[in-house]
Scaffold this motif. Structure first.
Motif, PDB file in Angstrom:
ATOM      1  N   ARG A 241       0.828  -1.201   0.000  1.00 37.45           N
ATOM      2  CA  ARG A 241       0.000   0.000   0.000  1.00 37.45           C
ATOM      3  C   ARG A 241       0.865   1.255   0.000  1.00 37.45           C
ATOM      4  N   ALA A 242       1.964   1.224   0.764  1.00 37.28           N
ATOM      5  CA  ALA A 242       2.867   2.376   0.794  1.00 37.28           C
ATOM      6  C   ALA A 242       3.477   2.616  -0.581  1.00 37.28           C
ATOM      7  N   LEU A 243       3.901   1.547  -1.254  1.00 40.32           N
ATOM      8  CA  LEU A 243       4.545   1.694  -2.557  1.00 40.32           C
ATOM      9  C   LEU A 243       3.574   2.244  -3.593  1.00 40.32           C
ATOM     10  N   ARG A 244       2.317   1.850  -3.485  1.00 42.67           N
ATOM     11  CA  ARG A 244       1.327   2.318  -4.459  1.00 42.67           C
ATOM     12  C   ARG A 244       0.982   3.790  -4.282  1.00 42.67           C
ATOM     13  N   GLY A 245       1.437   4.402  -3.200  1.00 45.44           N
ATOM     14  CA  GLY A 245       1.197   5.822  -3.002  1.00 45.44           C
ATOM     15  C   GLY A 245       2.207   6.713  -3.697  1.00 45.44           C
ATOM     16  N   PHE A 246       3.155   6.126  -4.444  1.00 43.58           N
ATOM     17  CA  PHE A 246       4.186   6.907  -5.125  1.00 43.58           C
ATOM     18  C   PHE A 246       3.798   7.156  -6.581  1.00 43.58           C
ATOM     19  N   ASP A 247       4.327   8.241  -7.125  1.00 39.17           N
ATOM     20  CA  ASP A 247       4.071   8.562  -8.528  1.00 39.17           C
ATOM     21  C   ASP A 247       4.929   7.719  -9.463  1.00 39.17           C
ATOM     22  N   GLU A 248       6.140   7.379  -9.025  1.00 36.20           N
ATOM     23  CA  GLU A 248       7.049   6.534  -9.798  1.00 36.20           C
ATOM     24  C   GLU A 248       7.774   5.608  -8.830  1.00 36.20           C
ATOM     25  N   VAL A 249       8.074   4.407  -9.294  1.00 38.51           N
ATOM     26  CA  VAL A 249       8.869   3.455  -8.514  1.00 38.51           C
ATOM     27  C   VAL A 249      10.068   3.043  -9.358  1.00 38.51           C
ATOM     28  N   VAL A 250      11.251   3.122  -8.757  1.00 37.49           N
ATOM     29  CA  VAL A 250      12.491   2.750  -9.436  1.00 37.49           C
ATOM     30  C   VAL A 250      12.982   1.424  -8.882  1.00 37.49           C
ATOM     31  N   VAL A 251      13.408   0.539  -9.767  1.00 36.76           N
ATOM     32  CA  VAL A 251      14.075  -0.702  -9.374  1.00 36.76           C
ATOM     33  C   VAL A 251      15.454  -0.703 -10.022  1.00 36.76           C
TER      34      VAL A 251
END
Length: 484
Positions: A241-251
């Motif tokens: 849920r926390a990760l889905r609150g971001f505009d972009e996710v970097v791996v």
């Protein structure tokens, strides 16, 4: 709490679990290397969550201001810093202290919306397991009411940042908890900390590598195991849920991309590899290689890293490479003693250098003929192939995690099937017997690292991400705007 007047105004706020010089981990070193190469470094402010001082401190690293937060008090005093809690408890009689504990616990459990109350009771249920050696990490200290979240909220407001970059597990969780709807949010997943309910990201228990959390790190009664698995699933849900609150996710690797995609619908994913570090200015003379066959193994001495398992094959290594010596750089006194005992009369072939500074590690790479990475766990992104490549040394590693993405088998090093120690020894013997092959692989590794892991290119990639409009995810594609 940090005073608003002490917080410099910056456009980009980077929130990290640790940061140099108080950390030597690969994730934090990669972040620091990237930020120092950024063209917008003058507009960056770093918040180091796990500071060591009892109060808020501020210093600069490569000209970038860093605010270090003090340790947060344990639940239920997590609204306070540890120093504040210790001072208050020292001033109160013990019975009053217990009443204060009960008050804080009830206030925590019964405050907030219904979903938060349920979440808090479930986190409380992890306490009996947290005191165990293999207990899970319950994120009490990432609650929106915690000291770190409150401090970060104040820093965000005072800095006026338009973009918040949450780096790795604590950075992501606290950035989400701190709020700040006006700021653009970029979350970066660099290692397994986000995927493992244990804070030490073991991901390896009972002799096998975990590919999903089934709480196999705990052994107890059947009832306790069932309860722990439910708690682990809930902790995983909170992180997703926390990760889905971001505009972009970097791996940082395709391996991590697959792991994050397995969590379900996510914001747009971008793959940006960690940088190799600054290879410029290396005008000091190269250190000559030591006599014999010297194999360099870097990393904390730990079951996941595989050093002990490799030492168990020392008799075969000696038979195949009579002049072999193994050099270890990394902490781990207990494991070191076990390895020396296991080597017996051949313990003199094991050389333990302990913690080695980043400046001194170059000389050790240059002094050895081969770099080895016997890691058994799924290393998401290893720094060893990059560091060795800069020094023109070939690397031998197991094909786990993201390592096969970094090492081009037969070109920049050798990749051995996971767990095949006989094959690992064969690969070491092959390179030990062929200096021209070592030179060819090392030269190719240097070119590969320079072309694909340049820190300036990585910095440009993050700048583009921070400044780009908010993207809309189609749930399937991943952008790659830097090498890797």
């Amino acid at each position: 709490m940090p005073s608003p007047g002490d917080v410099p105004a910056r456009d980009y706020l980077v929130v990290s679990e640790c940061y140099p010089p108080n950390s030597v981990g690969g994730a934090e070193l990669s972040l620091a290397s990237t930020l120092s190469a950024s063209r917008v470094a003058a507009d960056i402010l770093v918040v180091n969550i796990l500071g060591r001082a009892p109060q808020v401190t501020q210093h600069r690293v490569d000209g970038i201001p860093v605010i270090e937060l003090p340790p947060q008090a344990k639940w239920p005093y997590h609204r306070l810093s540890e120093a504040e809690r210790a001072r208050i408890q020292a001033e109160l009689p013990k019975p009053i202290g217990w009443l204060l504990f009960a008050f804080h616990a009830l206030a925590y459990l019964l405050s907030g919306r219904l979903d938060r109350v349920v979440a808090r009771f479930l986190m409380l249920a992890t306490l009996p397991f947290r005191v165990r050696r293999n207990g899970p990490f319950a994120p009490f200290d990432t609650e929106d009411t915690g000291y770190w979240s409150l401090a970060l909220r104040r820093i965000l407001a005072a800095s006026g940042a338009s973009t918040v970059h949450g780096d790795n597990l604590l950075g992501i969780l606290l950035t989400q908890a701190a709020g700040g709807a006006a700021a653009r949010r970029v979350g970066v997943v660099r290692d397994n900390r986000f995927l493992c309910v244990r804070r030490d990201q073991q991901t390896r228990m009972g002799g096998k590598v975990c590919v999903a959390c089934h709480a196999e790190c705990h052994t107890g009664t059947r009832f306790a195991d069932r309860r722990l698995r439910r708690i682990a699933r809930h902790i995983g849900w909170m992180r997703r849920r926390a990760l889905r609150g971001f505009d972009e996710v970097v791996v940082t690797s395709r391996y991590l991309e697959r792991q994050i995609r397995s969590l379900g619908a996510m914001p747009p994913l971008t793959r940006i590899a960690n940088p190799a570090g600054d290879a410029s200015g290396r005008d000091t003379p190269a250190v000559p290689e030591w006599d014999g066959t010297n194999i360099f193994i870097v990393g904390q001495i730990h079951d996941n890293k595989g050093q002990e398992a490799l030492v168990a094959w020392l008799p075969e290594l000696i038979r195949r490479i009579p002049d072999v010596k193994l050099h270890f750089a990394g902490r781990g006194d207990a494991a070191r003693d076990r390895m020396i005992a296991a080597a017996g009369a051949e313990a003199g072939r094991l050389r333990f250098h302990g913690y080695v500074s980043r400046d001194d590690i170059r000389a050790l790479y240059q002094s050895c003929q081969i770099a080895a990475l016997p890691t058994r766990w799924p290393e998401p992104f290893g720094r060893v192939p990059l560091e060795a490549g800069i020094e023109r040394k070939p690397v031998i590693a197991f094909g786990v995690g993201g390592l096969p993405e970094q090492i081009v088998h037969g070109v920049t090093g050798l990749v051995v099937p996971a767990g095949d120690y006989a094959g690992f020894v064969d690969a070491l013997a092959k390179l030990a017997a062929d200096p021209s092959l070592r030179e060819r692989l090392g030269a190719a590794a240097a070119r590969h690292v320079a072309a694909r892991y340049d820190r300036n290119e990585t910095a440009r990639a993050y700048e583009a991400l921070w400044q780009s409009p908010v993207a809309v995810s189609d749930g399937s594609r991943t952008r790659r705007i830097a090498s890797g």
